[in-house]
Design a protein around this motif. Sequence first.
Motif, PDB file in Angstrom:
ATOM      1  N   TYR A  77     -56.916-104.277 -20.556  1.00 48.16           N
ATOM      2  CA  TYR A  77     -58.080-105.055 -20.145  1.00 48.16           C
ATOM      3  C   TYR A  77     -59.360-104.227 -20.237  1.00 48.16           C
ATOM      4  CZ  TYR A  77     -61.113-107.731 -16.963  1.00 48.16           C
ATOM      5  OH  TYR A  77     -62.153-108.429 -16.406  1.00 48.16           O
ATOM      6  N   VAL A  80     -59.888-110.434 -28.101  1.00 47.21           N
ATOM      7  CA  VAL A  80     -58.954-109.338 -28.394  1.00 47.21           C
ATOM      8  C   VAL A  80     -59.467-108.517 -29.574  1.00 47.21           C
ATOM      9  CG1 VAL A  80     -56.555-108.692 -28.773  1.00 47.21           C
ATOM     10  CG2 VAL A  80     -57.084-110.891 -27.693  1.00 47.21           C
ATOM     11  N   ALA A  94     -56.130-104.044 -28.152  1.00 47.63           N
ATOM     12  CA  ALA A  94     -54.697-103.996 -28.441  1.00 47.63           C
ATOM     13  C   ALA A  94     -54.445-103.198 -29.707  1.00 47.63           C
ATOM     14  CB  ALA A  94     -54.143-105.415 -28.586  1.00 47.63           C
ATOM     15  N   GLU A 140     -52.790-112.276 -20.458  1.00 43.92           N
ATOM     16  CA  GLU A 140     -52.073-111.455 -21.429  1.00 43.92           C
ATOM     17  C   GLU A 140     -51.245-112.308 -22.390  1.00 43.92           C
ATOM     18  OE1 GLU A 140     -53.187-109.120 -17.920  1.00 43.92           O
ATOM     19  OE2 GLU A 140     -52.124-111.028 -18.177  1.00 43.92           O
ATOM     20  N   LEU A 198     -51.522-103.845 -24.857  1.00 47.54           N
ATOM     21  CA  LEU A 198     -52.696-104.640 -24.479  1.00 47.54           C
ATOM     22  C   LEU A 198     -53.319-104.064 -23.208  1.00 47.54           C
ATOM     23  CD1 LEU A 198     -54.027-107.365 -25.465  1.00 47.54           C
ATOM     24  CD2 LEU A 198     -52.700-108.471 -23.661  1.00 47.54           C
ATOM     25  N   PHE A 225     -59.950-107.773 -24.111  1.00 50.40           N
ATOM     26  CA  PHE A 225     -58.826-106.847 -24.221  1.00 50.40           C
ATOM     27  C   PHE A 225     -58.936-106.029 -25.513  1.00 50.40           C
ATOM     28  CE2 PHE A 225     -57.328-110.314 -21.607  1.00 50.40           C
ATOM     29  CZ  PHE A 225     -56.556-109.697 -20.638  1.00 50.40           C
ATOM     30  N   ALA A 242     -53.567-113.877 -24.887  1.00 51.60           N
ATOM     31  CA  ALA A 242     -54.035-112.936 -25.913  1.00 51.60           C
ATOM     32  C   ALA A 242     -52.994-112.775 -27.018  1.00 51.60           C
ATOM     33  CB  ALA A 242     -54.347-111.589 -25.265  1.00 51.60           C
TER      34      ALA A 242
END
Length: 264
Positions: free
Chosen positions: A198, A143, A216, A178, A196, A214, A181
């Motif tokens: 991908y 992330v 975010a 998800e 978030l 990901f 993450a």
Amino acid sequence: MIKHSLNVEAQSYGCWFVVNRGRIWLNKAGQVPVGEYRELTLSAEPEQVCLLGQDNDVNAYLLINHDQITDDEHWVSPRELLSAGESIFELAARAVQVALFLQTHRFCGQCGSAMNLVNWELAMLCNKCGHRCYPRIAPCVLVGIFHNDKILLARSSRHRPGFYSILAGFVESAETLEQAAVREVKEEVGIDITNLRYVGSQPWPFPHSLMTGFIADYAGGDIVCQPQEIEEAGWYSLKELPQVPPIETLSGQIIAQIQQMTGK
């Protein structure tokens, strides 16, 4: 499809991934050897030979022998082959993971009998009780979090001093990517994230991970590092980054994408 227990002739031509305890043998030129099998000058016949795939229309083979020794020994981890190109790295990662799978599934975990290779798929089968095993794949989330032209980077106890990366963690049972993450970020640095999205994925021989990436946005909270996991973490200017993963890695690609998104 991987084919197992092949018989290779002396004149068989290919790209040869010789694996020994999770490391790959390179020739004197520091490359995965390509040529005829007899040119490898191996001191012992491999225990198993597997056809992994192809690289530039050349068959790529896995040779397994944990006692393999050569005159010009040079063993490396698959990660050290990142700069050799995407195809070579992927085959190297595959070779190491397949070798580990075959090594750790010689006996049935259900009844203890010897396991045998299935000749039409990558699996080990116990002929006594019917238990069938497939290679383990452990999904992991990466992330990249940014806020006000800064990116959150952290250094774990596994990282060398001065090296930082984005946050990462393994997906738990019955958990979506998800959810993993959001949970990992909260557990490792104590902050909340939102929006978030991908980015992509990359197989990673750690020893059998599948990295999923990901990006975010920061949603709130103060950085509180998780003991035993994160030694330090902070917000870094996208214009002045510390040492981070190379662009060949998914982590490096996520960092570069955030820089492009923000124009830094």
